[in-house]
Each structure stands twice: as C-alpha cells, then as structure tokens.
Design a protein around this motif. Structure first.
Motif, PDB file in Angstrom:
ATOM      1  N   LEU A  47     -15.276   3.490 -12.601  1.00 54.54           N
ATOM      2  CA  LEU A  47     -16.304   3.944 -11.664  1.00 54.54           C
ATOM      3  C   LEU A  47     -15.902   3.725 -10.211  1.00 54.54           C
ATOM      4  N   LEU A  48     -15.235   2.613  -9.916  1.00 55.15           N
ATOM      5  CA  LEU A  48     -14.836   2.328  -8.540  1.00 55.15           C
ATOM      6  C   LEU A  48     -13.728   3.261  -8.061  1.00 55.15           C
ATOM      7  N   GLY A  49     -13.127   3.969  -8.984  1.00 56.51           N
ATOM      8  CA  GLY A  49     -12.085   4.900  -8.588  1.00 56.51           C
ATOM      9  C   GLY A  49     -12.613   6.072  -7.785  1.00 56.51           C
ATOM     10  N   PHE A  50     -13.912   6.391  -7.978  1.00 57.98           N
ATOM     11  CA  PHE A  50     -14.487   7.543  -7.292  1.00 57.98           C
ATOM     12  C   PHE A  50     -14.553   7.351  -5.777  1.00 57.98           C
ATOM     13  N   PRO A  51     -15.163   6.242  -5.278  1.00 57.94           N
ATOM     14  CA  PRO A  51     -15.155   6.043  -3.818  1.00 57.94           C
ATOM     15  C   PRO A  51     -13.750   5.842  -3.260  1.00 57.94           C
ATOM     16  N   ASN A  52     -12.872   5.219  -4.046  1.00 59.95           N
ATOM     17  CA  ASN A  52     -11.496   5.039  -3.579  1.00 59.95           C
ATOM     18  C   ASN A  52     -10.795   6.390  -3.434  1.00 59.95           C
ATOM     19  N   LEU A  53     -11.060   7.278  -4.379  1.00 60.00           N
ATOM     20  CA  LEU A  53     -10.486   8.616  -4.318  1.00 60.00           C
ATOM     21  C   LEU A  53     -10.988   9.359  -3.087  1.00 60.00           C
ATOM     22  N   MET A  54     -12.285   9.258  -2.799  1.00 60.69           N
ATOM     23  CA  MET A  54     -12.848   9.958  -1.646  1.00 60.69           C
ATOM     24  C   MET A  54     -12.268   9.415  -0.347  1.00 60.69           C
ATOM     25  N   LYS A  55     -12.075   8.101  -0.269  1.00 58.75           N
ATOM     26  CA  LYS A  55     -11.482   7.519   0.938  1.00 58.75           C
ATOM     27  C   LYS A  55     -10.065   8.039   1.143  1.00 58.75           C
ATOM     28  N   GLU A  56      -9.321   8.150   0.057  1.00 60.06           N
ATOM     29  CA  GLU A  56      -7.948   8.650   0.161  1.00 60.06           C
ATOM     30  C   GLU A  56      -7.928  10.123   0.550  1.00 60.06           C
ATOM     31  N   ASN A  60      -7.930  11.186   6.361  1.00 60.55           N
ATOM     32  CA  ASN A  60      -6.642  11.659   6.852  1.00 60.55           C
ATOM     33  C   ASN A  60      -6.857  12.714   7.934  1.00 60.55           C
ATOM     34  N   GLU A  61      -5.780  13.037   8.630  1.00 61.18           N
ATOM     35  CA  GLU A  61      -5.863  13.970   9.749  1.00 61.18           C
ATOM     36  C   GLU A  61      -6.243  15.372   9.294  1.00 61.18           C
ATOM     37  N   SER A  62      -5.767  15.771   8.105  1.00 66.90           N
ATOM     38  CA  SER A  62      -6.035  17.121   7.612  1.00 66.90           C
ATOM     39  C   SER A  62      -7.524  17.375   7.441  1.00 66.90           C
ATOM     40  N   PHE A  63      -8.232  16.435   6.757  1.00 69.67           N
ATOM     41  CA  PHE A  63      -9.666  16.632   6.579  1.00 69.67           C
ATOM     42  C   PHE A  63     -10.416  16.474   7.891  1.00 69.67           C
ATOM     43  N   SER A  64     -10.010  15.514   8.706  1.00 68.04           N
ATOM     44  CA  SER A  64     -10.680  15.319   9.996  1.00 68.04           C
ATOM     45  C   SER A  64     -10.623  16.593  10.826  1.00 68.04           C
ATOM     46  N   TRP A  65      -9.474  17.274  10.763  1.00 66.08           N
ATOM     47  CA  TRP A  65      -9.297  18.505  11.534  1.00 66.08           C
ATOM     48  C   TRP A  65     -10.281  19.573  11.079  1.00 66.08           C
ATOM     49  N   ILE A  66     -10.346  19.841   9.788  1.00 63.90           N
ATOM     50  CA  ILE A  66     -11.226  20.915   9.321  1.00 63.90           C
ATOM     51  C   ILE A  66     -12.695  20.497   9.421  1.00 63.90           C
ATOM     52  N   PHE A  67     -12.990  19.188   9.302  1.00 55.58           N
ATOM     53  CA  PHE A  67     -14.360  18.711   9.473  1.00 55.58           C
ATOM     54  C   PHE A  67     -14.835  18.986  10.897  1.00 55.58           C
ATOM     55  N   ILE A 327     -19.179  20.968   0.517  1.00 56.11           N
ATOM     56  CA  ILE A 327     -18.270  21.607  -0.446  1.00 56.11           C
ATOM     57  C   ILE A 327     -16.826  21.263  -0.094  1.00 56.11           C
ATOM     58  N   LEU A 328     -16.498  21.282   1.186  1.00 57.06           N
ATOM     59  CA  LEU A 328     -15.151  20.923   1.603  1.00 57.06           C
ATOM     60  C   LEU A 328     -14.827  19.471   1.264  1.00 57.06           C
ATOM     61  N   VAL A 329     -15.810  18.581   1.399  1.00 55.97           N
ATOM     62  CA  VAL A 329     -15.609  17.168   1.040  1.00 55.97           C
ATOM     63  C   VAL A 329     -15.157  17.044  -0.402  1.00 55.97           C
ATOM     64  N   PHE A 330     -15.878  17.693  -1.307  1.00 59.93           N
ATOM     65  CA  PHE A 330     -15.536  17.583  -2.722  1.00 59.93           C
ATOM     66  C   PHE A 330     -14.300  18.410  -3.078  1.00 59.93           C
ATOM     67  N   ALA A 331     -14.069  19.508  -2.365  1.00 57.42           N
ATOM     68  CA  ALA A 331     -12.864  20.294  -2.619  1.00 57.42           C
ATOM     69  C   ALA A 331     -11.618  19.489  -2.265  1.00 57.42           C
ATOM     70  N   TYR A 332     -11.655  18.784  -1.133  1.00 54.65           N
ATOM     71  CA  TYR A 332     -10.535  17.920  -0.762  1.00 54.65           C
ATOM     72  C   TYR A 332     -10.376  16.773  -1.752  1.00 54.65           C
ATOM     73  N   THR A 333     -11.510  16.255  -2.227  1.00 50.81           N
ATOM     74  CA  THR A 333     -11.455  15.136  -3.175  1.00 50.81           C
ATOM     75  C   THR A 333     -10.817  15.556  -4.490  1.00 50.81           C
ATOM     76  N   ILE A 334     -11.219  16.716  -5.010  1.00 48.10           N
ATOM     77  CA  ILE A 334     -10.654  17.158  -6.292  1.00 48.10           C
ATOM     78  C   ILE A 334      -9.198  17.579  -6.119  1.00 48.10           C
ATOM     79  N   ALA A 336      -7.097  16.003  -4.116  1.00 46.31           N
ATOM     80  CA  ALA A 336      -6.380  14.726  -4.159  1.00 46.31           C
ATOM     81  C   ALA A 336      -6.263  14.221  -5.595  1.00 46.31           C
ATOM     82  N   LEU A 337      -7.327  14.422  -6.371  1.00 44.09           N
ATOM     83  CA  LEU A 337      -7.314  14.027  -7.779  1.00 44.09           C
ATOM     84  C   LEU A 337      -6.267  14.831  -8.553  1.00 44.09           C
ATOM     85  N   ASN A 338      -6.195  16.140  -8.288  1.00 47.28           N
ATOM     86  CA  ASN A 338      -5.183  16.980  -8.927  1.00 47.28           C
ATOM     87  C   ASN A 338      -3.778  16.478  -8.632  1.00 47.28           C
ATOM     88  N   GLU A 339      -3.574  16.053  -7.388  1.00 46.79           N
ATOM     89  CA  GLU A 339      -2.256  15.539  -7.001  1.00 46.79           C
ATOM     90  C   GLU A 339      -1.932  14.247  -7.738  1.00 46.79           C
TER      91      GLU A 339
END
Length: 469
Positions: A47-56, A60-67, A327-334, A336-339
C-alpha cells in the motif's frame, strides 16, 4: 529493475486495466487511480508503494513543466473569456455567416498554422474556435478530433519543431549519423515515409471539407449536435469545468479591443515560442504562456477591471483546468509504473525475434503504436524504440541510409503518434479534450475509428514497401 528487466505479462496489466476501465466507466481519473493501485500491488510494493510511486512520478522537472503549462493555459483562457476576447473573435468569424464546412476547414488551417507546439495547438485552437463551432452546431467531439489530429501529426513532420530536434538527437551516433546536421538530414528524408502523420493531417481536411463523410461514433455525435442541438452527450463530463466555461465578459454592454485582448497575447506566445526555438534550440512554451498571462493581466487592469476581479478570474481558470491536471497526474504515475515494471521491455522482447528487413518497418510501426497506447507517451516511445529499431535497420542495410532505414525511423515516429492518438492516457489527447471542453472518453471513442483507418493504411504501405524491397 535494470533497463532490460521486465515482470513479463504482469507488466501489461496496469495500462490494460486503465484503458478497459476508462472505456467502461467513462471516468478516466477513477480508472487511472485504480490501475495505479493494482499495479503497485502486482509489483509487490504494498500500500505504501502508491504514494512513493506518485512522488517519483510527479517530483520531477517534466511534470512540473506540464503542470505549470496547464495552469497558465487555464488562466489565459479565463482572461480571454473575462475580457470578451473569445466572444469578440467568435463574432468576428461569425460575421461572414460561414458554413459549418468552412468553419471546419478554418479550424483545420489554424491547427496547421500552430505547428510549433503540440501542447499549445490543441488548447489554443479548441478554446478560440469553440464558440464558433458551437454556433455552427459542430459537436465538441469533432472539434477535439480536428485539434488533436492537427497537433502531434503536424509537429512530427515539420523539421523545425521540438519533435524534430528530439528524434534527431536520438539518431546521433547510430551508424553513419555522427552529428546534429547528419541526424536532422536523415530525419528530414524520413518525413515522406511517415504515412500515418501525413495521412492523418490530410484526413482531417477531407472530413472537415465534407469530401469524406463522418462515420462511426463521430457520425452519431454530429447527428446529435445537428438535430438535437446537443454539443456534448447527455451525462458526459467535459474536461473543462463550469468555473472556466461559464465565465462571462466583464463589460456586458461592450466588447473591448480584440487586438489588445486576443491577438497581441497570442502573438506574444508565438513570438517567444518560435524565437526561443530559433535562438536557444528549444521552444519555451510554458514561459511564453506565463508572459501572455502577465501581459493580459496588466491590460485588463488598464482597461478598468479591478485587481480582485482579475485574481478571481485567474483562480477560476485554475479551478477549471483541474480535471485535466488530475488526469495528467495519474497518467504520469502509471507511466512511471510501466517503466518500473518493464512494460515496454516486455513488448519488445516478445516481438524482436520476428523482425526481418521486409517486415521491420511494419513491425516497428505496430510495436511503437502498442507502446504509445499503453504508456500514453509518444516521446517516451521514441526514446525506447529508436535505439533498438534503427540499429537493426542499419544492420540490414549494411550501415547505409537506405529506404528501410528511413521507413523504420518514420515508422517509429508515426507509430508513436498513432498509439498516442488512440490512448486515453496521452497528454496531447487530454489537451485536445480540454481545448474542446468535451468528455475525454467521448473524444477518444470518436477519434479511434479515424485513427485506425489511417493506421491500417499506413501499415499496409509499410508491408508493401517490405514486399517490394
């Protein structure tokens, strides 16, 4: 997990769950959230992997830029509406009493004109043409399709965009491609082989002009808009909330200068984006939007709009863009999970043994499409596929730049855009839904048949090239 590792078939499940749930529930945010949670457990993170995944994924600069880009886009659209700029633009276009066909062609040309940024294009074209297309009873789904299919497909076949620079950069050092000039020259020569992108742009023009009639779900959407006057489906959830779409002009009795409130901010964005691309080699799109927001905010105050009203409008713009941001938040998260799970590696490992010179461009196109569809990122697909597929093509060609090599490069580029067009996880598809203010899944459902037709034609041409070769 190293760069060549994968969890096997399990790695495909999270994006598959997200896509199936998105089409079934029509709730993209919920579907992506569930898929991320399931993926974390499948990866053994708990369960704790979920917030850790979102932080990862988000830290980062890529998400900050599009946000930040999304935030500034939301504010600018709100300012356009509060000043009456969009209404003025709609009135200006509407004075000619243009037909629905002519309005569709105009929207297509606008998408072709704003070629330098696939992020700016769908939001700008959608938000500025929406009132015009609404008046002509064009469905929001069709507006989103025109915006989406004149953004990435155009950007990837123009050799002076960030897309060209990115793909060219990946080619440097492969075989005889030794420097930036060589890479850009090879990329430019590959453009005629990018059948998906070229045919996608042409299909939009043919559909907008009425030469090819709408078909599939888009035809039903157009009939609904024309016969019932319903621009969006009953029960749908447009990706721009009412805080943004319901903003009224500050001056009810007059519309202020369209030059100051619309054309100059847009010109400022284009000047900064193109100027920084020419001068710095990278278009500063986010900074261009920030400059336009500041400029228009000052102009609003000079015109007599109170500071509090300007700030309230800006906050409404931010609120209105939040569905797209989530949607972008979760798209970036998934993604990262795919990677982490090695989704792309698994797809490559299951297909690379099939490759031969004749089939290489076709298989490359299919594989790039599947990866882009699963991850929602065409640029990520380019980064994965070019270092694998192009050396294989060069090996088959004896180290020379021949038709197989050029077609393979184009197949990666076109396949990435094809998968991106069909995926509800794609950021450019999300932005097209945002610009058109339409339900995101409705946009994807109506666009897929058009993308599939072009994709099948492109695949057939690649197979034909393989047989001829």
């Amino acid at each position: 997990m190293d760069g060549a590792s994968t969890l096997g078939f399990i790695s495909v499940l999270p994006p598959l769950i997200a896509i199936v749930l998105a089409f079934w529930t029509r709730d993209t945010i919920l579907s992506l959230g569930i898929a991320c949670l399931v993926g974390v457990f499948l990866a053994g993170e708990g369960l704790l992997g979920f917030p850790n995944l979102m932080k990862e994924a988000l830290g980062n600069e890529s998400f900050s830029w599009i946000f930040l880009l999304e935030i500034f886009i939301g504010i600018l659209i709100a300012f356009f509406q509060r000043t009456g700029a969009i209404q003025s633009f709609a009135d200006l276009v509407g004075r000619r009493q243009a037909s629905k066909k002519r309005i569709g062609i105009t929207t297509w040309f606008m998408g072709l004109f704003v070629f330098f940024s696939d992020y700016f294009s769908p939001v700008f074209v959608g938000s500025t043409m929406r009132k015009v297309t609404d008046k002509a009873k064009m469905s929001r789904e069709k507006l989103a399709y025109i915006c989406d299919s004149t953004s990435a497909p155009v950007s990837v076949i123009v050799p002076i965009t960030g897309w060209a620079v990115f793909i060219s950069g990946l080619l440097i050092g492969l075989g005889p491609i030794q420097n930036e000039a060589d890479a850009l020259d090879v990329f430019t020569k590959s453009i005629p082989f990018n059948f998906y992108a070229v045919l996608s742009v042409l299909l939009v023009g043919l559909i907008a002009s009425g030469i090819i009639k709408d078909f599939g779900p888009m035809r039903k959407a157009e009939e609904r808009a024309h016969k019932e006057g319903k621009l969006v489906r009953d029960g749908s959830t447009p990706l721009v909330s009412k805080e943004l779409t319901n903003i009224k002009p500050f001056f009810n009795d007059r519309l202020l200068s369209i030059a100051w409130n619309f054309f100059l901010p847009v010109l400022l964005i284009i000047t900064i984006a193109v100027g920084t691309y020419i001068g710095l080699g990278s278009a500063k799109t986010m900074e261009a939007f920030l400059a336009a927001v500041i400029f228009l905010g000052i102009i609003m105050r000079i015109q007599g709009i109170p500071v509090k009203d300007i700030m309230d409008t800006a906050l409404n713009g931010i609120k209105g863009i939040m569905p797209a941001v989530m949607i972008l938040v979760f798209a970036y998260t998934i993604n990262a999970l795919n990677e982490q799970m090695g989704t792309a590696n698994y797809l490559i490992q299951t297909t690379e043994t099939w490759l031969n010179p004749g089939l290489l461009p076709a298989i490359t196109f299919l594989l790039a499409a599947v990866i882009a569809f699963s991850t929602g990122t065409s640029w990520g697909t380019f980064g994965i596929m070019i270092p694998i597929a192009v050396p294989l093509a060069l090996g088959f060609a004896g180290g020379e730049i021949d038709t197989v090599v050029l077609a393979t490069i184009a197949a990666v580029a076109g396949g990435g855009v094809f998968g991106d067009h069909c995926s509800p996880l794609s950021d450019t598809t999300i932005l097209a839904s945002t610009g058109a203010a339409v339900d995101h899944i409705d946009h994807v459902r109506t666009q897929i048949p058009y993308s599939m037709v072009v994709g099948i034609i492109g695949l057939a041409i690649y197979l034909g090239l393989g047989l001829i070769g």
